[in-house]
Scaffold this motif. Structure first.
Motif, PDB file in Angstrom:
ATOM      1  N   TYR A 168      -4.288  11.096   3.011  1.00 32.65           N
ATOM      2  CA  TYR A 168      -4.683  11.039   5.067  1.00 32.65           C
ATOM      3  C   TYR A 168      -3.633  11.509   5.400  1.00 32.65           C
ATOM      4  O   TYR A 168      -4.154  12.529   6.078  1.00 32.65           O
ATOM      5  CB  TYR A 168      -4.363   9.031   5.047  1.00 32.65           C
ATOM      6  N   LEU A 169      -2.777  12.006   5.221  1.00 35.23           N
ATOM      7  CA  LEU A 169      -1.481  13.121   5.579  1.00 35.23           C
ATOM      8  C   LEU A 169      -1.617  14.466   5.077  1.00 35.23           C
ATOM      9  O   LEU A 169      -1.550  15.985   5.675  1.00 35.23           O
ATOM     10  CB  LEU A 169       0.127  12.365   4.915  1.00 35.23           C
ATOM     11  N   HIS A 170      -1.895  14.936   3.483  1.00 37.61           N
ATOM     12  CA  HIS A 170      -2.104  16.245   3.516  1.00 37.61           C
ATOM     13  C   HIS A 170      -3.129  16.615   2.692  1.00 37.61           C
ATOM     14  O   HIS A 170      -3.556  17.752   2.841  1.00 37.61           O
ATOM     15  CB  HIS A 170      -1.199  16.240   2.552  1.00 37.61           C
ATOM     16  N   ILE A 171      -3.860  15.745   1.655  1.00 43.53           N
ATOM     17  CA  ILE A 171      -4.972  15.977   1.471  1.00 43.53           C
ATOM     18  C   ILE A 171      -6.408  16.837   2.043  1.00 43.53           C
ATOM     19  O   ILE A 171      -7.583  17.822   1.729  1.00 43.53           O
ATOM     20  CB  ILE A 171      -5.604  15.437  -0.375  1.00 43.53           C
ATOM     21  N   THR A 172      -6.672  16.008   3.334  1.00 44.92           N
ATOM     22  CA  THR A 172      -7.788  15.525   3.658  1.00 44.92           C
ATOM     23  C   THR A 172      -7.821  17.155   4.772  1.00 44.92           C
ATOM     24  O   THR A 172      -9.095  17.341   4.821  1.00 44.92           O
ATOM     25  CB  THR A 172      -7.922  14.425   4.802  1.00 44.92           C
ATOM     26  N   THR A 173      -6.716  17.555   4.927  1.00 40.36           N
ATOM     27  CA  THR A 173      -6.419  18.987   6.019  1.00 40.36           C
ATOM     28  C   THR A 173      -6.630  19.611   4.510  1.00 40.36           C
ATOM     29  O   THR A 173      -7.152  20.987   5.489  1.00 40.36           O
ATOM     30  CB  THR A 173      -5.384  18.719   6.679  1.00 40.36           C
ATOM     31  N   ASN A 174      -6.286  19.752   3.288  1.00 39.68           N
ATOM     32  CA  ASN A 174      -6.008  21.224   2.701  1.00 39.68           C
ATOM     33  C   ASN A 174      -7.078  20.078   1.214  1.00 39.68           C
ATOM     34  O   ASN A 174      -5.346  19.562   0.112  1.00 39.68           O
ATOM     35  CB  ASN A 174      -4.582  21.476   3.007  1.00 39.68           C
ATOM     36  N   LYS A 175      -7.783  20.497   0.466  1.00 37.86           N
ATOM     37  CA  LYS A 175      -8.584  19.774  -0.225  1.00 37.86           C
ATOM     38  C   LYS A 175      -7.644  20.402  -1.427  1.00 37.86           C
ATOM     39  O   LYS A 175      -8.263  20.478  -2.592  1.00 37.86           O
ATOM     40  CB  LYS A 175      -9.690  19.738  -0.279  1.00 37.86           C
ATOM     41  N   GLU A 176      -7.658  21.893  -1.349  1.00 43.96           N
ATOM     42  CA  GLU A 176      -6.063  22.542  -2.946  1.00 43.96           C
ATOM     43  C   GLU A 176      -5.466  21.780  -3.042  1.00 43.96           C
ATOM     44  O   GLU A 176      -4.986  22.052  -3.916  1.00 43.96           O
ATOM     45  CB  GLU A 176      -6.224  23.713  -2.299  1.00 43.96           C
ATOM     46  N   LYS A 177      -5.286  20.447  -1.964  1.00 50.77           N
ATOM     47  CA  LYS A 177      -3.656  20.217  -2.470  1.00 50.77           C
ATOM     48  C   LYS A 177      -3.880  18.854  -3.481  1.00 50.77           C
ATOM     49  O   LYS A 177      -5.214  18.282  -3.886  1.00 50.77           O
ATOM     50  CB  LYS A 177      -2.691  19.705  -1.596  1.00 50.77           C
ATOM     51  N   SER A 178      -2.697  18.608  -4.000  1.00 54.19           N
ATOM     52  CA  SER A 178      -3.081  17.369  -5.076  1.00 54.19           C
ATOM     53  C   SER A 178      -0.986  16.579  -4.872  1.00 54.19           C
ATOM     54  O   SER A 178      -0.281  18.314  -5.108  1.00 54.19           O
ATOM     55  CB  SER A 178      -3.586  17.491  -6.203  1.00 54.19           C
ATOM     56  N   PHE A 179      -1.237  15.211  -5.965  1.00 55.08           N
ATOM     57  CA  PHE A 179       0.368  14.547  -5.933  1.00 55.08           C
ATOM     58  C   PHE A 179      -0.082  14.075  -7.173  1.00 55.08           C
ATOM     59  O   PHE A 179      -0.316  13.037  -7.228  1.00 55.08           O
ATOM     60  CB  PHE A 179       0.652  14.420  -4.741  1.00 55.08           C
TER      61      PHE A 179
END
Length: 364
Positions: A272-283
């Motif tokens: 919700y906070l990070h990936i939706t706005t940057n689909k290249e991110k992963s945690f």
């Protein structure tokens, strides 16, 4: 579908074997007599029978007259022999090539893990493509490059952990591969609060929890995969974008409702906070978190607030910590929050994880 090309004999059969069979079936016809009849030396015919010489068109016509087997049959037999011989050679070359590729793969892939889970079938022709598919690479060189990149980025965030880089890459690669196989509803981040409410109800009831959570996440457009952990893979959760949807992978190392609920809500926070706005991110969230990591702190805060509302937490803190089980059960009933989730937050805040309690923490 099996094609003619995919059927490769173990050994190519020379048409000379048919001459040998015919001679054995006609004891009155000797090899030297047949050689004389077709006008060649006995040694020449013997070379054909042994497979050391081809049957030419001229020989095929002579054999047709002597053995009453059509010349075109001999020529087709010879042609098929040449084709089979070439395919057997190619197959042997590929077999050697596959063995060399497999040697490299074993350096970077825990093959026994994938074999145990049923992804490998003890056939290099099938297992090499399977590994490429799981790791999303087209060649063994790509696999090595992927490993090097993953190791570099991983060690920047896990210097204090004992980690098997090979196992960690295997786990995360399998998570992404399994997520790719799933098809779920469309994802809308505006529905996140409604999702969290439904999940909290499931956590409180704690009955067939994993299946209910998976079904609910899928309805809200989030993929969920459970991946069996490997040795030295201290990971709780993994959130990433998969095709057209966000995805969460869990190990369920601790089969407790509080750990499951917090880890899941933590990964939903990342989505919700990070990936939706940057689909290249992963945690890839590890057992030992970096307290200075802003993304992790934000995800922790989101999970805490969604699992235990502020007024509920104030109610608990207003009493002496830790509260007894009766008080916990009372708060649990009033706020419809599983008591183990309340106890987990208390243990975290007090940095004391061995509190005496009869609260059942099992994930059901």
């Amino acid at each position: 579908m099996t094609t003619q090309k995919s059927i490769v004999p173990h050994k190519a059969t020379h048409p000379g074997t048919l001459i040998k069979d015919e001679l054995e079936a006609r004891p009155e016809l000797k090899q030297k007599d047949l050689a004389k009849e077709i006008g060649v030396k006995a040694s020449f015919l013997n070379e054909i029978i042994k497979g050391n010489r081809p049957i030419t068109a001229d020989i095929a016509i002579l054999l047709e007259e002597a053995l009453e087997i059509p010349a075109d049959y001999w020529m087709k037999f010879q042609s098929q022999f040449e084709i089979d011989k070439a395919r057997v050679k190619e197959k042997n070359i590929n077999r050697i090539k596959n063995r060399e590729i497999w040697k490299v793969i074993k350096e970077y892939v825990p093959v026994n893990y994938f074999k145990k889970l049923g992804y490998l079938k003890d056939s290099l022709e099938k297992d090499i493509p399977a590994i490429k598919a799981i790791y999303n690479v087209s060649s063994v060189d790509d696999l090595v490059t992927t490993f090097a990149g993953h190791k570099l980025s991983f060690y920047r965030k896990s210097e204090k952990l004992q980690v098997d880089e090979k196992n960690m890459l295997a786990w995360s690669s399998l998570a992404m591969y399994e997520a790719k196989q799933q098809s779920v509803s469309a994802f809308n981040p505006e529905n996140i609060n409604q999702l969290c409410q439904k999940l909290n109800t499931i956590f409180f009831e704690n009955d067939n929890t994993i299946e209910k959570v998976k079904s609910t996440l899928n309805q809200f457009g989030i993929k969920l995969v459970q991946i069996e952990k490997l040795d030295k893979t201290p990971v709780d959760g993994f959130s990433f974008w998969s095709e057209n949807n966000p995805a969460i992978a869990l190990t369920l190392r601790h089969k407790r409702i509080d750990n499951f609920a917090f880890t899941l809500m933590h990964e939903i926070a990342h989505i919700y906070l990070h990936i939706t706005t940057n689909k290249e991110k992963s945690f890839l969230d590890l057992t030992l978190k970096n307290s200075k990591d802003v993304f992790e702190s934000e995800a922790d805060q989101f999970a805490q607030e969604r699992l235990i509302p502020e007024d509920c937490w104030k109610n608990i803190k207003s009493n002496k910590l830790p509260p007894n089980d009766d008080k916990l059960l009372e708060v649990s009933h009033n706020y419809q929050i599983h008591p183990a989730i309340l106890l987990g937050r208390i243990s975290y805040e007090m940095n004391h994880y061995a509190l005496k309690t009869e609260i059942d923490k099992r994930l059901n």
